[in-house]
Design a protein around this motif. Structure first.
Motif, PDB file in Angstrom:
ATOM      1  N   ARG A 131      14.215 -16.606  14.335  1.00 42.73           N
ATOM      2  CA  ARG A 131      14.204 -15.728  15.747  1.00 42.73           C
ATOM      3  C   ARG A 131      15.567 -15.496  16.560  1.00 42.73           C
ATOM      4  O   ARG A 131      16.284 -16.410  16.460  1.00 42.73           O
ATOM      5  N   VAL A 132      15.737 -14.268  16.659  1.00 43.57           N
ATOM      6  CA  VAL A 132      16.787 -14.020  17.184  1.00 43.57           C
ATOM      7  C   VAL A 132      16.504 -13.970  18.709  1.00 43.57           C
ATOM      8  O   VAL A 132      17.100 -14.478  19.577  1.00 43.57           O
ATOM      9  N   ASP A 133      15.323 -13.166  19.091  1.00 37.31           N
ATOM     10  CA  ASP A 133      14.741 -13.212  20.562  1.00 37.31           C
ATOM     11  C   ASP A 133      13.483 -12.785  20.485  1.00 37.31           C
ATOM     12  O   ASP A 133      12.844 -12.668  19.388  1.00 37.31           O
ATOM     13  N   ALA A 134      12.900 -12.530  21.530  1.00 33.63           N
ATOM     14  CA  ALA A 134      11.609 -12.102  21.621  1.00 33.63           C
ATOM     15  C   ALA A 134      11.220 -10.983  21.037  1.00 33.63           C
ATOM     16  O   ALA A 134       9.930 -10.590  20.634  1.00 33.63           O
ATOM     17  N   ASN A 135      11.976 -10.111  20.449  1.00 35.39           N
ATOM     18  CA  ASN A 135      11.927  -8.749  19.999  1.00 35.39           C
ATOM     19  C   ASN A 135      12.193  -8.622  18.225  1.00 35.39           C
ATOM     20  O   ASN A 135      12.035  -7.772  17.731  1.00 35.39           O
ATOM     21  N   SER A 136      13.072  -9.744  17.910  1.00 41.42           N
ATOM     22  CA  SER A 136      13.511  -9.503  16.436  1.00 41.42           C
ATOM     23  C   SER A 136      13.851 -10.867  15.721  1.00 41.42           C
ATOM     24  O   SER A 136      13.934 -12.081  16.499  1.00 41.42           O
ATOM     25  N   VAL A 137      13.975 -10.711  14.534  1.00 44.83           N
ATOM     26  CA  VAL A 137      13.962 -11.807  13.629  1.00 44.83           C
ATOM     27  C   VAL A 137      14.979 -11.257  12.706  1.00 44.83           C
ATOM     28  O   VAL A 137      15.420 -10.363  12.298  1.00 44.83           O
ATOM     29  N   LYS A 138      15.930 -12.250  12.128  1.00 42.71           N
ATOM     30  CA  LYS A 138      17.109 -12.083  11.038  1.00 42.71           C
ATOM     31  C   LYS A 138      16.431 -12.819   9.718  1.00 42.71           C
ATOM     32  O   LYS A 138      16.138 -13.769   9.889  1.00 42.71           O
ATOM     33  N   LEU A 139      16.780 -12.095   8.850  1.00 45.38           N
ATOM     34  CA  LEU A 139      16.637 -12.546   7.367  1.00 45.38           C
ATOM     35  C   LEU A 139      17.958 -12.471   6.437  1.00 45.38           C
ATOM     36  O   LEU A 139      18.563 -11.213   6.555  1.00 45.38           O
ATOM     37  N   PHE A 140      18.343 -13.412   6.072  1.00 44.39           N
ATOM     38  CA  PHE A 140      19.342 -13.406   5.201  1.00 44.39           C
ATOM     39  C   PHE A 140      18.835 -13.949   3.587  1.00 44.39           C
ATOM     40  O   PHE A 140      18.552 -14.988   3.414  1.00 44.39           O
ATOM     41  N   THR A 141      19.391 -13.374   2.804  1.00 45.79           N
ATOM     42  CA  THR A 141      19.036 -13.581   1.218  1.00 45.79           C
ATOM     43  C   THR A 141      20.259 -14.012   0.674  1.00 45.79           C
ATOM     44  O   THR A 141      21.309 -13.185   0.773  1.00 45.79           O
ATOM     45  N   THR A 142      20.445 -15.242   0.059  1.00 44.36           N
ATOM     46  CA  THR A 142      21.782 -15.737  -0.553  1.00 44.36           C
ATOM     47  C   THR A 142      21.410 -16.353  -1.713  1.00 44.36           C
ATOM     48  O   THR A 142      20.398 -16.968  -2.060  1.00 44.36           O
ATOM     49  N   GLU A 143      22.630 -16.495  -2.414  1.00 47.63           N
ATOM     50  CA  GLU A 143      22.558 -17.034  -3.808  1.00 47.63           C
ATOM     51  C   GLU A 143      23.010 -18.735  -3.612  1.00 47.63           C
ATOM     52  O   GLU A 143      23.622 -18.952  -2.703  1.00 47.63           O
ATOM     53  N   GLU A 144      22.812 -19.266  -4.437  1.00 49.64           N
ATOM     54  CA  GLU A 144      23.210 -20.956  -4.474  1.00 49.64           C
ATOM     55  C   GLU A 144      24.484 -21.107  -3.927  1.00 49.64           C
ATOM     56  O   GLU A 144      24.646 -22.125  -3.169  1.00 49.64           O
ATOM     57  N   ASP A 145      25.341 -20.283  -4.174  1.00 48.14           N
ATOM     58  CA  ASP A 145      26.745 -20.483  -3.569  1.00 48.14           C
ATOM     59  C   ASP A 145      27.191 -19.814  -2.481  1.00 48.14           C
ATOM     60  O   ASP A 145      28.038 -20.008  -1.968  1.00 48.14           O
ATOM     61  N   GLY A 146      26.224 -19.585  -1.776  1.00 56.24           N
ATOM     62  CA  GLY A 146      26.045 -19.019  -0.268  1.00 56.24           C
ATOM     63  C   GLY A 146      26.448 -17.496  -0.452  1.00 56.24           C
ATOM     64  O   GLY A 146      26.623 -16.980   0.709  1.00 56.24           O
ATOM     65  N   THR A 147      26.463 -16.918  -1.416  1.00 57.38           N
ATOM     66  CA  THR A 147      27.080 -15.351  -1.395  1.00 57.38           C
ATOM     67  C   THR A 147      25.538 -14.532  -1.193  1.00 57.38           C
ATOM     68  O   THR A 147      24.637 -14.946  -1.568  1.00 57.38           O
ATOM     69  N   THR A 148      25.760 -13.644  -0.440  1.00 61.12           N
ATOM     70  CA  THR A 148      24.498 -12.936   0.016  1.00 61.12           C
ATOM     71  C   THR A 148      24.410 -11.816  -1.236  1.00 61.12           C
ATOM     72  O   THR A 148      25.115 -11.567  -1.980  1.00 61.12           O
ATOM     73  N   MET A 149      22.877 -11.597  -1.257  1.00 53.99           N
ATOM     74  CA  MET A 149      22.309 -10.641  -2.339  1.00 53.99           C
ATOM     75  C   MET A 149      21.213  -9.865  -1.779  1.00 53.99           C
ATOM     76  O   MET A 149      20.688 -10.175  -0.841  1.00 53.99           O
ATOM     77  N   ALA A 150      21.128  -8.830  -2.671  1.00 51.84           N
ATOM     78  CA  ALA A 150      20.344  -7.736  -2.152  1.00 51.84           C
ATOM     79  C   ALA A 150      18.974  -7.630  -3.056  1.00 51.84           C
ATOM     80  O   ALA A 150      19.228  -8.347  -4.209  1.00 51.84           O
ATOM     81  N   ASP A 151      18.075  -6.694  -2.981  1.00 50.23           N
ATOM     82  CA  ASP A 151      17.179  -6.473  -3.733  1.00 50.23           C
ATOM     83  C   ASP A 151      16.245  -7.698  -4.275  1.00 50.23           C
ATOM     84  O   ASP A 151      15.780  -7.488  -5.315  1.00 50.23           O
ATOM     85  N   VAL A 152      15.983  -8.547  -3.297  1.00 48.69           N
ATOM     86  CA  VAL A 152      15.020  -9.714  -3.901  1.00 48.69           C
ATOM     87  C   VAL A 152      13.952  -9.378  -3.090  1.00 48.69           C
ATOM     88  O   VAL A 152      12.781 -10.367  -3.632  1.00 48.69           O
ATOM     89  N   TRP A 153      13.865  -8.433  -2.310  1.00 44.81           N
ATOM     90  CA  TRP A 153      12.447  -8.329  -1.659  1.00 44.81           C
ATOM     91  C   TRP A 153      11.442  -7.947  -2.580  1.00 44.81           C
ATOM     92  O   TRP A 153      10.343  -8.056  -2.227  1.00 44.81           O
ATOM     93  N   THR A 154      11.469  -7.622  -3.717  1.00 45.48           N
ATOM     94  CA  THR A 154      10.401  -7.178  -4.591  1.00 45.48           C
ATOM     95  C   THR A 154       9.845  -8.373  -5.144  1.00 45.48           C
ATOM     96  O   THR A 154       8.735  -8.397  -5.338  1.00 45.48           O
TER      97      THR A 154
END
Length: 94
Positions: free
Chosen positions: A61-84
């Protein structure tokens, strides 16, 4: 990709539709006005093992209006396209 993710919603009891936007690679914001009550919002995300590299989704939760989602790999690097294949659950208790 660079597009905002499209959610497949199985059940929605939040009183509106969460709008997801892509901020950067593996960095997303979900927005719904006054939906995410402090101390009453709960999240669930699993870790995945794809090709021997663990993938994680962290949501909060960020605040009453929003949440944040981060997708990462084991080494901490961000990754895209895992939403499928990424289930997340957001619960807001009364």
């Amino acid at each position: 990709g660079t597009n905002a993710p499209v959610a497949t919603v199985l059940e929605n009891t939040l009183g509106g539709t969460v709008v997801w936007t892509r901020n950067d690679v593996g960095d997303y914001t979900g927005t719904l006005a006054s939906a995410f009550t402090a101390n009453k919002t709960w999240f669930s995300t699993p870790g995945f093992d794809w090709s021997s590299t663990l993938k994680y989704a962290n949501i909060g939760r960020v605040d009453a209006n929003s949440v944040k989602l981060f997708t990462t790999e084991e080494d901490g690097t961000t990754m895209a396209d895992v939403w499928t294949a990424l289930p997340i659950e957001i619960r807001v208790y009364p």
